[in-house]
Design an enzyme around this catalytic site. Sequence first.
Site, PDB file in Angstrom:
ATOM      1  N   HIS A   1       5.062   7.897 -15.898  1.00 36.84           N
ATOM      2  CA  HIS A   1       5.176   6.582 -16.722  1.00 36.84           C
ATOM      3  C   HIS A   1       5.044   5.351 -16.196  1.00 36.84           C
ATOM      4  O   HIS A   1       5.234   5.095 -14.766  1.00 36.84           O
ATOM      5  CB  HIS A   1       6.788   6.747 -17.351  1.00 36.84           C
TER       6      HIS A   1
ATOM      7  N   ASP B   1      12.125  11.540 -11.365  1.00 38.85           N
ATOM      8  CA  ASP B   1      12.221  10.844 -12.555  1.00 38.85           C
ATOM      9  C   ASP B   1      12.604  11.896 -13.584  1.00 38.85           C
ATOM     10  O   ASP B   1      11.794  12.623 -14.075  1.00 38.85           O
ATOM     11  CB  ASP B   1      11.129  10.235 -12.957  1.00 38.85           C
TER      12      ASP B   1
ATOM     13  N   GLN C   1      12.885  12.819 -18.898  1.00 45.30           N
ATOM     14  CA  GLN C   1      12.445  13.588 -19.762  1.00 45.30           C
ATOM     15  C   GLN C   1      13.000  15.164 -19.425  1.00 45.30           C
ATOM     16  O   GLN C   1      13.097  15.789 -20.438  1.00 45.30           O
ATOM     17  CB  GLN C   1      11.042  13.977 -19.941  1.00 45.30           C
TER      18      GLN C   1
ATOM     19  N   LYS D   1      18.406   9.042 -23.777  1.00 42.83           N
ATOM     20  CA  LYS D   1      17.412  10.146 -24.166  1.00 42.83           C
ATOM     21  C   LYS D   1      18.260  11.551 -24.244  1.00 42.83           C
ATOM     22  O   LYS D   1      17.716  12.590 -24.523  1.00 42.83           O
ATOM     23  CB  LYS D   1      16.299  10.379 -23.021  1.00 42.83           C
TER      24      LYS D   1
ATOM     25  N   CYS E   1       3.248   4.777 -22.553  1.00 41.13           N
ATOM     26  CA  CYS E   1       3.628   3.871 -21.318  1.00 41.13           C
ATOM     27  C   CYS E   1       2.991   4.823 -20.257  1.00 41.13           C
ATOM     28  O   CYS E   1       3.477   5.038 -19.223  1.00 41.13           O
ATOM     29  CB  CYS E   1       4.968   3.679 -21.008  1.00 41.13           C
TER      30      CYS E   1
HETATM   31  N1  7TS Z   1      10.052   7.858 -16.974  1.00 40.40           N
HETATM   32  C1  7TS Z   1       9.802   8.733 -18.099  1.00 40.40           C
HETATM   33  C2  7TS Z   1       9.216   9.943 -17.644  1.00 40.40           C
HETATM   34  C3  7TS Z   1       9.948   8.299 -19.546  1.00 40.40           C
HETATM   35  O1  7TS Z   1       9.320   9.355 -20.160  1.00 40.40           O
HETATM   36  C4  7TS Z   1      10.421   6.999 -19.511  1.00 40.40           C
HETATM   37  C5  7TS Z   1      10.563   6.807 -20.995  1.00 40.40           C
HETATM   38  C6  7TS Z   1      11.052   6.504 -18.674  1.00 40.40           C
HETATM   39  C7  7TS Z   1      10.922   6.670 -17.232  1.00 40.40           C
HETATM   40  C8  7TS Z   1      11.708   5.047 -18.982  1.00 40.40           C
HETATM   41  O2  7TS Z   1      12.855   5.173 -19.721  1.00 40.40           O
HETATM   42  P1  7TS Z   1      13.836   3.911 -19.999  1.00 40.40           P
HETATM   43  O3  7TS Z   1      14.916   4.621 -20.594  1.00 40.40           O
HETATM   44  O4  7TS Z   1      13.989   3.231 -18.569  1.00 40.40           O
HETATM   45  O5  7TS Z   1      13.044   3.258 -20.812  1.00 40.40           O
HETATM   46  N2  7TS Z   1       9.701   7.161 -21.937  1.00 40.40           N
HETATM   47  C9  7TS Z   1       9.565   7.028 -23.234  1.00 40.40           C
HETATM   48  C10 7TS Z   1       8.365   7.460 -24.151  1.00 40.40           C
HETATM   49  O6  7TS Z   1       7.885   8.518 -23.883  1.00 40.40           O
HETATM   50  N3  7TS Z   1       8.607   7.115 -25.398  1.00 40.40           N
HETATM   51  O7  7TS Z   1       9.380   5.728 -25.263  1.00 40.40           O
HETATM   52  C11 7TS Z   1      10.052   5.774 -23.963  1.00 40.40           C
END
Ligand code: 7TS
Length: 409
Positions: free
Chosen positions: A121, A198, A201, A224, A364
């Site tokens: 990401h 990370d 997910q 999430k 992303c």
């Molecule tokens: N890393 C991974 C693997 C992610 O899927 C996401 C967000 C992030 C980092 C960032 O997370 P945040 O909470 O800091 O925004 N992924 C997604 C997605 O797949 N669709 O919307 C956000």
Amino acid sequence: MLKLGSQEIKKDFPIFKQEDSIVYLDNSATTQKPNQVIEAMNNYNRSSNGNPHRGAHKLSIRATQEYDLARDVVRDFINAKESEEIIFTRNTTESINLIAYSYGKAFIGKDDEIVLAISEHHSNILPWQRLAKEKGAVLKYMYLDDEGRIPQEEIEKKITKNTKIVSLAHMSNVLGTINPIEDIIDYAHKMGSIVLVDGAQSTPHIGTDVQDLDADFFVFSGHKMLGPMNIGVLYGKRKILEEMPPFLLGGDMIEYVYEQEATFAPIPFKFEAGTQNVEGAVGLRAAIEYLQEIGLDNIEKHERMLTEYTLEKILDIPYIKIQGPKNLEKRGGIISFTIDDIHPHDVASILDAYGIAIRAGHHCAQPLMRYLDVPATSRASFYLYNTKEDVDRFIDGIKKVRKWLGYGA
Ligand code: 7TS
């Protein structure tokens, strides 16, 4: 206990009462909140709101207790050794930025290697790009096989004695692949590198044990996993966190401040400058308790069942292509796909007209899209409240997309 897969569980989620016909399959972007989480935050605001760690009065003390308790619950959830190793941040993005800025600036220098996977990401790419440019470090990527997996040879080719950090998603937000992080951590440690996982997910869907993994850093987001937005977690091994300089400077992270100098509080406070998001931490705690009551093993099993059921049906449709593994091996409940001749944004808009929420776009992960040679994908992602009926409606919906746009069947 609530039965996964029945409509019963949706009753815990007020959004499904209001949107009673929605099929919500955008859980990788964010998840819905059960009453238990909403009520926990409301109760906190009604009865315990104060600025933690600051006052002698009872509301500040209650807020401090709530915040500390949330930290203990997170510690237990990911099996960290000590609660001090849990730092609250805003989200995964902030956690990774904190590490790249703090650890990176202190310990990564010229010609040192930073190793990522091409499927990361953007949140796990951009902070390292900036660091590499500033320090003259080398940013390297592990590439994937046809199923979206990182081959062992690639691990051994890219991680070397010069590697200082490997930063890798546990589960890809596009392909749904579960990366072999145990092997990667093992190999990276042999090469003298540390590893950041990370878990954005993976943590919501499969059990996490940071000690068992031997991860040096592990990060994830509350929103999430049924929790609120703006609360995230950074786990780090005590020794490493203690060696790192602070990221943000300000209130509540100091020991003594003089006109020209300051000393800093011990971990975790050193990394939590400013007034903390206690309400968010309370919500995250309630979310974790909800997940623990159902059991991560049961959630994982349920999502595997849904994924298997979906893959079986989708693979029968000749004009649909799956990006990522087509079997159940080492994958989670994220299915990215393309439909011949149709842009993914059109797919998502048409499904929306049928009350089905999926995501379309580059997710992303532009370097991955380029690597896969697709402009974008459509993506369905499951969580504990999804049912087989949701999948049936989703499959029904995608079968109508081409017809809707005049392509016939
Ligand atoms: N890393 C991974 C693997 C992610 O899927 C996401 C967000 C992030 C980092 C960032 O997370 P945040 O909470 O800091 O925004 N992924 C997604 C997605 O797949 N669709 O919307 C956000």
